[in-house]
Design a protein around this motif. Structure first.
Motif, PDB file in Angstrom:
ATOM      1  N   VAL A  19       0.731  -1.177   0.024  1.00  0.00           N
ATOM      2  CA  VAL A  19      -0.001  -0.038   0.138  1.00  0.00           C
ATOM      3  C   VAL A  19       0.913   1.147   0.141  1.00  0.00           C
ATOM      4  N   LEU A  20       2.018   1.230   0.971  1.00  0.00           N
ATOM      5  CA  LEU A  20       2.950   2.307   0.691  1.00  0.00           C
ATOM      6  C   LEU A  20       3.681   2.533  -0.312  1.00  0.00           C
ATOM      7  N   LYS A  21       4.073   1.725  -1.068  1.00  0.00           N
ATOM      8  CA  LYS A  21       4.571   1.643  -2.619  1.00  0.00           C
ATOM      9  C   LYS A  21       3.432   2.176  -3.402  1.00  0.00           C
ATOM     10  N   SER A  22       2.289   1.697  -3.461  1.00  0.00           N
ATOM     11  CA  SER A  22       1.170   2.183  -4.355  1.00  0.00           C
ATOM     12  C   SER A  22       0.772   3.575  -4.008  1.00  0.00           C
ATOM     13  N   LEU A  23       0.726   4.162  -2.933  1.00  0.00           N
ATOM     14  CA  LEU A  23       0.571   5.384  -2.537  1.00  0.00           C
ATOM     15  C   LEU A  23       1.708   6.347  -3.106  1.00  0.00           C
ATOM     16  N   GLN A  24       3.047   5.844  -3.174  1.00  0.00           N
ATOM     17  CA  GLN A  24       4.167   6.676  -3.628  1.00  0.00           C
ATOM     18  C   GLN A  24       4.252   6.669  -5.105  1.00  0.00           C
ATOM     19  N   ALA A  25       3.749   5.558  -5.771  1.00  0.00           N
ATOM     20  CA  ALA A  25       3.699   5.652  -7.151  1.00  0.00           C
ATOM     21  C   ALA A  25       2.444   6.484  -7.509  1.00  0.00           C
ATOM     22  N   LEU A  26       1.341   6.353  -6.980  1.00  0.00           N
ATOM     23  CA  LEU A  26       0.284   7.378  -7.439  1.00  0.00           C
ATOM     24  C   LEU A  26       0.465   8.857  -7.244  1.00  0.00           C
ATOM     25  N   GLN A  27       1.198   8.984  -6.028  1.00  0.00           N
ATOM     26  CA  GLN A  27       1.444  10.487  -6.004  1.00  0.00           C
ATOM     27  C   GLN A  27       2.541  10.868  -7.087  1.00  0.00           C
ATOM     28  N   LEU A  28       3.435  10.183  -7.353  1.00  0.00           N
ATOM     29  CA  LEU A  28       4.347  10.589  -8.421  1.00  0.00           C
ATOM     30  C   LEU A  28       3.498  10.764  -9.777  1.00  0.00           C
ATOM     31  N   ARG A  29       2.571   9.738 -10.104  1.00  0.00           N
ATOM     32  CA  ARG A  29       1.846   9.906 -11.379  1.00  0.00           C
ATOM     33  C   ARG A  29       0.843  10.944 -11.269  1.00  0.00           C
ATOM     34  N   GLY A  30       0.262  11.319 -10.158  1.00  0.00           N
ATOM     35  CA  GLY A  30      -0.824  12.436 -10.105  1.00  0.00           C
ATOM     36  C   GLY A  30      -2.144  12.077 -10.697  1.00  0.00           C
ATOM     37  N   PRO A  31      -2.958  12.933 -10.409  1.00  0.00           N
ATOM     38  CA  PRO A  31      -4.394  12.787 -10.850  1.00  0.00           C
ATOM     39  C   PRO A  31      -4.668  12.699 -12.245  1.00  0.00           C
ATOM     40  N   GLY A  32      -3.811  13.255 -13.024  1.00  0.00           N
ATOM     41  CA  GLY A  32      -4.095  12.703 -14.462  1.00  0.00           C
ATOM     42  C   GLY A  32      -5.585  13.204 -14.837  1.00  0.00           C
ATOM     43  N   GLU A  33      -6.175  12.303 -15.838  1.00  0.00           N
ATOM     44  CA  GLU A  33      -7.481  12.763 -16.426  1.00  0.00           C
ATOM     45  C   GLU A  33      -8.599  12.574 -15.472  1.00  0.00           C
ATOM     46  N   ASP A  34      -8.439  11.683 -14.477  1.00  0.00           N
ATOM     47  CA  ASP A  34      -9.624  11.168 -13.604  1.00  0.00           C
ATOM     48  C   ASP A  34      -9.294  11.578 -12.100  1.00  0.00           C
ATOM     49  N   PRO A  35      -9.058  12.997 -11.772  1.00  0.00           N
ATOM     50  CA  PRO A  35      -8.835  13.298 -10.647  1.00  0.00           C
ATOM     51  C   PRO A  35      -9.857  12.716  -9.462  1.00  0.00           C
ATOM     52  N   GLN A  36     -11.130  12.393  -9.730  1.00  0.00           N
ATOM     53  CA  GLN A  36     -12.151  11.674  -8.713  1.00  0.00           C
ATOM     54  C   GLN A  36     -11.345  10.317  -8.365  1.00  0.00           C
ATOM     55  N   ALA A  37     -10.986   9.587  -9.506  1.00  0.00           N
ATOM     56  CA  ALA A  37     -10.576   8.318  -9.025  1.00  0.00           C
ATOM     57  C   ALA A  37      -9.270   8.172  -8.597  1.00  0.00           C
ATOM     58  N   PHE A  38      -8.293   9.003  -8.711  1.00  0.00           N
ATOM     59  CA  PHE A  38      -7.088   9.260  -8.184  1.00  0.00           C
ATOM     60  C   PHE A  38      -7.168   9.350  -6.921  1.00  0.00           C
ATOM     61  N   PHE A  39      -8.125  10.597  -6.310  1.00  0.00           N
ATOM     62  CA  PHE A  39      -8.048  10.977  -4.744  1.00  0.00           C
ATOM     63  C   PHE A  39      -8.987  10.015  -4.188  1.00  0.00           C
ATOM     64  N   GLY A  40      -9.912   9.484  -5.016  1.00  0.00           N
ATOM     65  CA  GLY A  40     -10.420   8.360  -4.213  1.00  0.00           C
ATOM     66  C   GLY A  40      -9.702   7.233  -3.886  1.00  0.00           C
ATOM     67  N   ALA A  41      -8.755   6.585  -4.572  1.00  0.00           N
ATOM     68  CA  ALA A  41      -7.775   5.577  -4.575  1.00  0.00           C
ATOM     69  C   ALA A  41      -6.686   6.119  -3.402  1.00  0.00           C
ATOM     70  N   MET A  42      -6.385   7.214  -3.377  1.00  0.00           N
ATOM     71  CA  MET A  42      -5.481   7.559  -2.479  1.00  0.00           C
ATOM     72  C   MET A  42      -6.210   7.584  -1.063  1.00  0.00           C
ATOM     73  N   ARG A  43      -7.435   8.119  -1.017  1.00  0.00           N
ATOM     74  CA  ARG A  43      -8.071   8.279   0.363  1.00  0.00           C
ATOM     75  C   ARG A  43      -8.244   6.869   0.834  1.00  0.00           C
ATOM     76  N   ALA A  44      -8.572   5.996  -0.181  1.00  0.00           N
ATOM     77  CA  ALA A  44      -8.999   4.655   0.357  1.00  0.00           C
ATOM     78  C   ALA A  44      -7.857   3.987   0.976  1.00  0.00           C
ATOM     79  N   MET A  45      -6.620   4.176   0.320  1.00  0.00           N
ATOM     80  CA  MET A  45      -5.384   3.528   0.892  1.00  0.00           C
ATOM     81  C   MET A  45      -4.944   4.073   2.132  1.00  0.00           C
ATOM     82  N   LEU A  46      -5.026   5.422   2.573  1.00  0.00           N
ATOM     83  CA  LEU A  46      -4.813   6.034   3.759  1.00  0.00           C
ATOM     84  C   LEU A  46      -5.986   5.531   4.795  1.00  0.00           C
ATOM     85  N   PHE A  47      -7.132   5.399   4.423  1.00  0.00           N
ATOM     86  CA  PHE A  47      -8.128   4.881   5.327  1.00  0.00           C
ATOM     87  C   PHE A  47      -7.599   3.381   5.585  1.00  0.00           C
ATOM     88  N   TYR A  48      -7.364   2.759   4.870  1.00  0.00           N
ATOM     89  CA  TYR A  48      -6.844   1.125   4.916  1.00  0.00           C
ATOM     90  C   TYR A  48      -5.729   1.315   5.820  1.00  0.00           C
TER      91      TYR A  48
END
Length: 188
Positions: A19-48
């Motif tokens: 999960v930590l590795k995925s958080l870092q990878a997503l943060q580096l990638r950024g929201p891109g074309e789908d910010p809602q899905a991006f921030f939703g996934a980041m929130r889900a991982m932090l909630f986990y």
């Protein structure tokens, strides 16, 4: 034979590392074309992280494993003092990340560097925390604990995180969380 609780601890550490590795990878990638899905996934991982390692995994270690090991190993007792301090501040640290992520989402890219710095610091902290447990506390536990200790610890760790336990049915209320994390490319 390795106690089941030690296998569980290693599995939970591996899941958290993913999960930590995925958080870092997503943060580096950024929201891109789908910010809602991006921030939703980041929130889900932090909630986990808040829901499982902070509220379930750490209390079991602090209540069942650490006191037994600290009573029998002076070297491990010093490490455990630090680990218990880490546990005490863990929920606040992950909540701070949740707040910084929300600031990035609501206030824009200008808040991304603050989140990125805090996330890197948190990941480094957590990796060192797990390294200390794996290198000092768990070997001391194997050396110093007896069958009666392991029986109690194994019972405490028998209820595991359904995100990583094969064959365990996840709590239906958490299905959306698991789907969101798995859909984000989380590595196990």
């Amino acid at each position: 034979m390795t106690p089941s609780s030690l296998r569980t601890i290693h599995e939970e550490h591996a899941a958290l590392a993913g999960v930590l590795k995925s958080l870092q990878a997503l943060q580096l990638r950024g929201p891109g074309e789908d910010p809602q899905a991006f921030f939703g996934a980041m929130r889900a991982m932090l909630f986990y992280i808040d829901e499982f390692p902070e509220r379930q995994h750490h209390p079991k270690e602090s209540q069942w494993l650490f006191p037994r090991v600290a009573a029998r190993s002076a070297e491990a007792a010093r490490a455990i003092e630090r680990l218990d301090r880490d546990h005490e501040g863990g929920e606040a640290a992950v909540r701070e990340l949740q707040h910084l992520l929300l600031a990035w989402e609501l206030l824009g890219e200008v808040r991304r560097p603050v989140f990125a710095t805090a996330l890197l610091r948190y990941v480094d902290f957590y990796r060192e925390h797990m390294r200390l447990e794996d290198a000092v506390v768990l070997p001391a536990a194997l050396t110093h604990l007896d069958a009666q200790d392991w029986e109690a610890i194994d019972r405490a760790f028998a209820t595991t995180d359904p995100l990583l336990a094969p064959g365990v049915q996840p709590d239906p209320a958490l299905d959306a969380l698991y789907a969101r994390i798995a859909g984000s490319g989380k590595v196990r």
